[in-house]
Design a protein around this motif. Structure first.
Motif, PDB file in Angstrom:
ATOM      1  N   VAL A  98       8.557  -9.334 -12.903  1.00  0.00           N
ATOM      2  CA  VAL A  98      10.016  -9.228 -13.084  1.00  0.00           C
ATOM      3  C   VAL A  98      10.707 -10.574 -13.136  1.00  0.00           C
ATOM      4  CG1 VAL A  98      10.751  -6.971 -12.197  1.00  0.00           C
ATOM      5  CG2 VAL A  98      10.169  -8.778 -10.587  1.00  0.00           C
ATOM      6  N   PHE A 123       1.081  -8.004  -8.528  1.00  0.00           N
ATOM      7  CA  PHE A 123       1.443  -6.831  -9.329  1.00  0.00           C
ATOM      8  C   PHE A 123       1.449  -5.576  -8.447  1.00  0.00           C
ATOM      9  CE2 PHE A 123       0.245  -3.416 -12.462  1.00  0.00           C
ATOM     10  CZ  PHE A 123       1.485  -3.367 -13.067  1.00  0.00           C
ATOM     11  N   LEU A 171       4.564  -5.449  -6.497  1.00  0.00           N
ATOM     12  CA  LEU A 171       5.686  -5.045  -7.356  1.00  0.00           C
ATOM     13  C   LEU A 171       5.681  -3.527  -7.536  1.00  0.00           C
ATOM     14  CD1 LEU A 171       8.038  -5.643  -9.311  1.00  0.00           C
ATOM     15  CD2 LEU A 171       6.359  -6.016 -11.106  1.00  0.00           C
ATOM     16  N   GLY A 199       7.753   0.920  -8.081  1.00  0.00           N
ATOM     17  CA  GLY A 199       7.271   2.261  -8.420  1.00  0.00           C
ATOM     18  C   GLY A 199       7.405   3.263  -7.297  1.00  0.00           C
ATOM     19  N   THR A 218      11.686   3.181  -5.651  1.00  0.00           N
ATOM     20  CA  THR A 218      12.661   3.726  -6.606  1.00  0.00           C
ATOM     21  C   THR A 218      12.495   5.240  -6.763  1.00  0.00           C
ATOM     22  OG1 THR A 218      11.054   3.191  -8.293  1.00  0.00           O
ATOM     23  CG2 THR A 218      12.907   1.683  -8.065  1.00  0.00           C
ATOM     24  N   THR A 219      11.245   5.659  -6.960  1.00  0.00           N
ATOM     25  CA  THR A 219      11.009   7.081  -7.227  1.00  0.00           C
ATOM     26  C   THR A 219      11.326   7.900  -5.982  1.00  0.00           C
ATOM     27  OG1 THR A 219       9.240   6.305  -8.666  1.00  0.00           O
ATOM     28  CG2 THR A 219       9.350   8.668  -8.273  1.00  0.00           C
ATOM     29  N   PRO A 227      18.866   4.425  -8.630  1.00  0.00           N
ATOM     30  CA  PRO A 227      18.071   3.919  -7.493  1.00  0.00           C
ATOM     31  C   PRO A 227      18.095   2.393  -7.352  1.00  0.00           C
ATOM     32  CG  PRO A 227      16.881   5.652  -8.629  1.00  0.00           C
ATOM     33  CD  PRO A 227      18.092   5.363  -9.459  1.00  0.00           C
ATOM     34  N   ARG A 255      20.216 -12.191 -13.642  1.00  0.00           N
ATOM     35  CA  ARG A 255      19.698 -13.017 -14.729  1.00  0.00           C
ATOM     36  C   ARG A 255      20.356 -14.389 -14.585  1.00  0.00           C
ATOM     37  NH1 ARG A 255      16.829  -9.000 -15.230  1.00  0.00           N
ATOM     38  NH2 ARG A 255      16.444  -7.857 -17.164  1.00  0.00           N
ATOM     39  N   TYR A 302      23.777  -2.033 -12.513  1.00  0.00           N
ATOM     40  CA  TYR A 302      23.414  -0.757 -13.150  1.00  0.00           C
ATOM     41  C   TYR A 302      24.258   0.385 -12.577  1.00  0.00           C
ATOM     42  CZ  TYR A 302      19.194  -3.531 -14.172  1.00  0.00           C
ATOM     43  OH  TYR A 302      18.326  -4.514 -14.577  1.00  0.00           O
ATOM     44  N   TYR A 341      16.882   2.703 -15.639  1.00  0.00           N
ATOM     45  CA  TYR A 341      15.582   2.021 -15.759  1.00  0.00           C
ATOM     46  C   TYR A 341      15.746   0.637 -16.399  1.00  0.00           C
ATOM     47  CZ  TYR A 341      13.569   6.714 -15.094  1.00  0.00           C
ATOM     48  OH  TYR A 341      13.229   7.952 -14.612  1.00  0.00           O
ATOM     49  N   GLY A 348      17.189  -1.833 -21.437  1.00  0.00           N
ATOM     50  CA  GLY A 348      16.360  -2.108 -22.624  1.00  0.00           C
ATOM     51  C   GLY A 348      15.888  -3.552 -22.564  1.00  0.00           C
ATOM     52  N   HIS A 359      12.052  -6.514 -20.250  1.00  0.00           N
ATOM     53  CA  HIS A 359      11.693  -6.151 -18.870  1.00  0.00           C
ATOM     54  C   HIS A 359      11.899  -4.666 -18.584  1.00  0.00           C
ATOM     55  CE1 HIS A 359      10.946 -10.130 -17.111  1.00  0.00           C
ATOM     56  NE2 HIS A 359      11.824 -10.556 -17.992  1.00  0.00           N
ATOM     57  N   TYR A 360      12.245  -3.904 -19.615  1.00  0.00           N
ATOM     58  CA  TYR A 360      12.533  -2.474 -19.392  1.00  0.00           C
ATOM     59  C   TYR A 360      11.420  -1.850 -18.554  1.00  0.00           C
ATOM     60  CZ  TYR A 360      13.971   2.307 -20.357  1.00  0.00           C
ATOM     61  OH  TYR A 360      14.403   3.609 -20.210  1.00  0.00           O
ATOM     62  N   CYS A 361      11.814  -0.991 -17.628  1.00  0.00           N
ATOM     63  CA  CYS A 361      10.878  -0.406 -16.659  1.00  0.00           C
ATOM     64  C   CYS A 361       9.596   0.105 -17.313  1.00  0.00           C
ATOM     65  CB  CYS A 361      11.575   0.741 -15.936  1.00  0.00           C
ATOM     66  SG  CYS A 361      10.492   1.599 -14.805  1.00  0.00           S
ATOM     67  N   MET A 364       8.751  13.277 -10.985  1.00  0.00           N
ATOM     68  CA  MET A 364       9.939  14.033 -10.566  1.00  0.00           C
ATOM     69  C   MET A 364       9.885  15.464 -11.095  1.00  0.00           C
ATOM     70  SD  MET A 364      13.155  11.454 -10.585  1.00  0.00           S
ATOM     71  CE  MET A 364      12.774  10.367 -11.905  1.00  0.00           C
TER      72      MET A 364
END
Ligand code: HEM
Length: 413
Positions: free
Chosen positions: A91, A242, A245, A250, A253-254, A296, A302, A325, A353, A356, A359-361, A371
């Motif tokens: 990221v 990774f 991250l 992952g 957020t979920t 989330p 940036r 967001y 997410y 766009g 770096h989009y999820c 979900m």
């Protein structure tokens, strides 16, 4: 009056008041500047411009030549030594390192791998709901919402069962205090503990990487350490970084989306009835709307790589901007009646997410799969299951984190 987004007390306000604050900022026009740390004789002032409109968040996400992610997208930015010790996270990278690393880790998320995961996602959801209905625990977050994404990522990566409890404990320790309400003691104590937890988790994953390089076992760690993309694969440190991250991006957020999802479906019985009336027809819209409404991840940063003009504001190279967001997803110029929870909303171009761009999820498909599978099991097998109180939120300017949420069952607890 417009709120001060750099003031920690803003992030302690009830969620609805924060949303009103964002609405006032959107109405105020060009991105506003907030001072995070006043300058002094020895150090320059530090602050950021708040991007609160949908259009600005999308432009900053997609125009990576102007809006860079290095040295870091979180608040505060990761310290240089932390990056040196733990490795650069995907990221926080810009071209060309970002593209190289993303090409390797994208192997984790190809349609073929995700199609193979589908069955696993379904059976994990079933097992979690079996346990829930048998044990009828009080808290939905630990027993369901966080268990689902954690088990899926561990299965995907091939993490041995015996390592999982300690990883979960380490993740909880590393992320227990992302809130803004911290005492000085906590501010000093927690990062030390969090970093130790991170170091031990990354060390364990790096060991697994070494083993799987010699003896691949068909899981993702094997794929990532043996990938040969332009002669490149992940080294131990990159693999560890990774994995960390994924645990935040992952799992957390979920987990928060799932908890908010049950809360929203409880507060809106008409939407829940509609979803149950034809699950296959409405499930996609429902999970999109849950992510838009709950957002989330509240913000990412940036930094400008070159001068740029946007929305009536001249930005200079080096300026920091924060992409909210949570505000863009309530932008009334894009979403009709933005506070309404409507699972039939169409189109629903939310930025939950990301907006766009490069770096989009990477995990959107997996998050949706999880979900949908979980809500199918929950709502069809236990139509009376509901949130028995509002989610208890952790005050945070980074994620819309649910600490706990009581749930109630058919016939009472
Ligand atoms: C509801 C669940 C999720 C939400 C709301 C979410 C949200 C986000 C957001 C806002 C970003 C930043 C996008 C940008 O900077 O433009 C992101 C990036 C990322 N997400 Fe997700 N995410 C979710 C689930 C997942 C899952 C399940 C995984 C993986 C298993 C995942 C992996 C990643 C990765 C690896 C990145 C970094 C991509 C890059 O920098 O190139 N996410 N996510």
């Amino acid at each position: 009056m417009t709120p001060n987004l750099a003031d920690p007390s803003f992030w302690q306000l009830p969620h609805s008041e924060r949303l009103e604050g964002f609405a006032r900022l959107r109405a105020a026009g060009p991105p506003q500047y907030f001072v995070e740390r006043p300058g002094g004789r020895l150090r320059p002032e530090r602050g950021f411009y708040a991007l609160v409109s949908h259009a600005d968040v999308v432009e900053a996400s997609r125009n990576a030549e102007v809006f860079g992610s290095a040295p870091g997208v979180t608040t505060p930015e990761p310290a240089r030594w932390v990056r040196a010790v733990f490795g650069e996270s995907l990221v926080n990278l810009d071209e060309p390192q970002h593209t190289q690393l993303r090409r390797i880790v994208s192997r984790a998320f190809t349609p073929r791998i995700l199609a193979a995961t589908e069955e696993d996602v379904r059976s994990v959801a079933k097992r979690i709901v079996d346990d829930l209905l048998r044990e009828r625990p009080e808290d939905f977050v630990t027993s369901v919402a966080s268990r689902m994404p954690f088990e899926i990522i561990c299965n995907l990566m091939g993490i041995p069962e015996k390592e999982r409890p300690s990883i979960l404990a380490q993740v909880n320790r590393a992320s227990v205090e992302t809130g803004v309400a911290r005492t000085v003691r906590q501010r000093i104590r927690v990062p030390g503990k969090g970093l130790r937890a991170l170091a031990s988790m990354q060390g364990m994953v790096a060991d697994l990487g070494r083993q799987r390089r010699k003896n691949p076992t068909g899981d993702l760690i094997s794929a990532l350490v043996n990938a040969d993309i332009d002669g490149q694969s992940l080294n131990g440190r990159q693999l560890g970084s990774f994995f960390s991250l994924l645990m935040v991006a992952g799992v957390e957020t979920t987990r928060n989306a799932i908890a908010h999802g049950l809360s929203l479906l409880t507060d809106h019985p008409d939407q829940r009835a509609l979803l149950l009336s034809d699950f296959d027809r409405y499930a996609d819209g429902a999970v999109e709307e849950i992510v838009r409404h709950s957002t989330p991840i509240i913000q990412f940063r940036r930094r400008l790589i070159q001068d740029h003009r946007m929305s009536g504001r001249d930005f200079r190279r080096g300026d920091r901007v924060v992409l909210f967001y949570a505000s863009a997803n309530r932008d009334e110029s894009v979403f009709t009646d933005p506070d309404r929870f409507d699972i039939t909303r169409s189109p629903n171009p939310h930025v939950g997410y990301g907006g766009g761009g490069p770096h989009y999820c990477l995990g959107t498909f997996l998050a949706k799969q999880e979900m949908k599978a979980l809500f199918r099991e929950l709502l069809t097998r236990s139509p009376e299951l509901r949130a028995a109180g509002a989610p208890v939120l952790v005050p945070s300017n980074f994620d819309n984190r649910v600490r706990s949420m009581p749930c109630a069952y058919a016939g009472g607890r």
